[in-house]
Design a protein around this motif. Structure first.
Motif, short mmCIF file in Angstrom:
data_model
loop_
_atom_site.label_atom_id
_atom_site.label_comp_id
_atom_site.label_asym_id
_atom_site.label_seq_id
_atom_site.Cartn_x
_atom_site.Cartn_y
_atom_site.Cartn_z
N ALA A 333 0.84 -1.21 0.00
CA ALA A 333 0.00 0.00 0.00
C ALA A 333 0.87 1.25 0.00
N ALA A 334 1.93 1.23 0.80
CA ALA A 334 2.83 2.38 0.87
C ALA A 334 3.50 2.66 -0.47
N ALA A 335 3.74 1.60 -1.26
CA ALA A 335 4.38 1.76 -2.56
C ALA A 335 3.52 2.56 -3.53
N THR A 341 6.20 6.63 3.43
CA THR A 341 5.63 5.98 4.60
C THR A 341 6.75 5.35 5.42
N VAL A 342 6.72 5.57 6.74
CA VAL A 342 7.70 4.98 7.64
C VAL A 342 6.96 4.01 8.57
N VAL A 369 10.45 0.42 -6.71
CA VAL A 369 10.00 1.18 -5.55
C VAL A 369 11.20 1.53 -4.68
N ALA A 370 11.30 2.80 -4.27
CA ALA A 370 12.41 3.24 -3.42
C ALA A 370 12.13 2.87 -1.97
N CYS A 371 13.04 2.12 -1.35
CA CYS A 371 12.86 1.65 0.02
C CYS A 371 14.13 1.89 0.83
N GLU A 372 13.94 2.09 2.12
CA GLU A 372 15.06 2.13 3.06
C GLU A 372 14.75 1.15 4.18
N GLU A 373 15.66 0.22 4.41
CA GLU A 373 15.42 -0.83 5.41
C GLU A 373 15.98 -0.44 6.77
N PHE A 374 15.18 -0.68 7.81
CA PHE A 374 15.62 -0.52 9.19
C PHE A 374 15.59 -1.89 9.86
N ALA A 379 11.15 2.34 5.34
CA ALA A 379 10.59 3.57 4.78
C ALA A 379 10.41 3.33 3.29
N ILE A 380 9.22 3.65 2.79
CA ILE A 380 8.88 3.36 1.39
C ILE A 380 8.33 4.62 0.74
N THR A 381 8.94 5.03 -0.35
CA THR A 381 8.48 6.19 -1.09
C THR A 381 7.55 5.73 -2.19
N GLY A 382 6.31 6.20 -2.14
CA GLY A 382 5.27 5.71 -3.04
C GLY A 382 5.20 6.42 -4.38
#
Length: 444
Positions: A333-335, A341-342, A369-374, A379-382
């Protein structure tokens, strides 16, 4: 256990989702209904049981320990229980397939019975650590010998009488809580679990319904749940509501595909399970509850979902326990939302059927899809509502929720997404693709 041959699937955009469907019975409630009915003295009947591979593994294990469990032609399951304390020594190892719930809860049951059980599973389950269950059950007196890393195959030598304990959960987990409570059923005295963060409460609700002496108290430490053994459970007729975890795929799919308007019938809305509904509504999803009612002691409603423009949010960490299984499809959904979305606070995703954080990041990034993993989320930029690129082959990692989440992503992709193996979907949602065809007009 050998896993079936991989079943790859190319997922293409199909246009709007319309119509109505019912989702299968709740998986968490189905597991517990079979276990508790098997521990009652007399005959219980279960309507709406999820007939996925995970639940069938629970049924097979309870049969192996003496319960009589049969499915009638009308779909109702009839269970004649052996009584608390009456579990029999199984003749062979208990094969758990892919089911972590079956494994952890049954470890609890066995721990306070004078029997020895060996638990085995498929490659995915055998890679999942069981240490957080082994620790409290060992404190109660069970002798548990696990493979390196606290993994399957493992052997539980139960003890009777076991020792009642008071145990504070270090990590929010309904499975660990339930395992301790189930061990407490056949343990003289009072066994107490303290959960600083509330988790799904199906065990508490259903054990009370079966006649167990169980109390729940809200304190400054969190929820304090106490059960008095040695319990006598009375048989029940149980109606299993639709699984909110299964409905989540359709809530997201209808939200992201323009023109969609669907009704998902008979969805369980237990407050400890509907974090995904809360999160999607925070993002702007159009979800309406129709005909709210109570079924088998659980709140239920039909959910109407229409396409809506989603906006990025920071997902409240305290929602994590009530939507832990839904994070993969929330990432989808965040994508499609506007903004970044964090979603954090979900450490448990690292030890599910797969590492669901890394697996979803790799899959979504492959689809543009741009993502940053924690460590505890992403965090996903839609895309702002536009189609994502797609055009990638992604790995499900033997994880049913990864496979279904990426099917949903494919419904909003410009190019097909190839999922390397959809066979794990049968563990929790055997009719998933039939429902997809019905909602997209591709069925017969």
């Amino acid at each position: 256990m050998t896993h079936p041959l991989p079943q790859p699937l190319d997922v293409v955009a199909r246009g709007p989702l319309t119509g109505s469907i019912a989702v299968p019975g709740d998986k968490s409630i189905s597991h517990r209904a079979l276990m508790f009915a098997s521990l009652a003295v007399g005959t219980s009947r279960i309507t709406g049981l999820l007939e996925g591979e995970d639940v069938l593994a629970t049924a097979a294990a309870m049969r192996a320990m003496g319960a009589t469990i049969e499915r009638q032609d009308d779909g109702i399951w009839v269970v004649d229980g052996v009584g608390v304390g009456g579990l029999l020594q199984p003749a062979t190892a208990l094969e758990m397939g892919n089911s972590g719930t079956s494994t952890r809860l049954l470890m609890g049951l066995v721990s306070s019975h004078p029997i020895t059980c060996t638990f085995t599973g498929d490659a995915s389950l055998s890679g999942r650590p069981m240490g957080r269950v082994i620790e409290p059950l060992s404190q109660m007196g069970a002798d548990i010998a696990a493979s390196p890393g606290g993994k399957l195959p493992l052997m539980v030598r139960g003890i009777c009488p076991a020792v009642p304990i008071t145990y504070t959960l270090p990590v929010a987990s309904a499975q660990v809580k339930s395992a301790i409570l189930l061990a407490g059923l056949n343990t003289p005295g009072i066994t107490t679990v303290i959960e600083p963060v509330a988790t799904r409460d199906h065990s508490e609700r259903m054990l009370t319904g079966f006649g167990a002496q169980l109390t729940v108290e809200e304190t400054d430490q969190g929820r304090v749940i106490s059960i008095t053994g040695e319990a006598e459970l009375t048989p029940q007729d149980i109606v299993v509501p639709g699984d909110p975890s299964s409905s989540a795929f359709w809530l997201v799919a209808a939200s992201i595909v323009p023109g969609s308007d669907i009704v998902v019938r008979n969805v369980g809305l237990n407050p400890t399970r509907i974090g995904i509904v809360t999160a999607l509504r925070m993002m702007g999803a159009d979800i309406t509850e129709l005909d709210p009612r109570t079924v088998g002691g659980e709140p239920v409603a039909d959910l109407r979902v229409r396409h809506a423009a989603l906006t990025a949010i920071e997902v409240p960490a305290d929602l994590a326990p009530s939507m832990i299984d839904e994070y993969p499809v929330l990432f989808v959904a965040a994508a499609f939302a506007s903004g970044t979305t964090v979603a954090r606070g979900a450490h448990e995703l690292r030890v599910k059927e797969s590492d669901r954080i890394t697996t979803m990041r790799i899959a979504l990034e492959a689809c543009g899809v741009a993502c940053e993993e924690f460590e505890d989320g992403m965090a996903i930029t839609g895309s702002g509502g536009a189609a994502i690129r797609g055009g990638a082959r992604v790995a499900s990692k033997l994880d049913h929720r990864i496979a279904m989440s990426m099917v949903v992503a494919g419904l909003g992709s410009a190019e097909p997404i190839t999922i390397d193996d959809i066979s794990p979907v049968a563990t929790s949602y055997p009719v998933f693709f039939r429902s997809l065809d019905a909602l997209t007009g591709k069925g017969e």
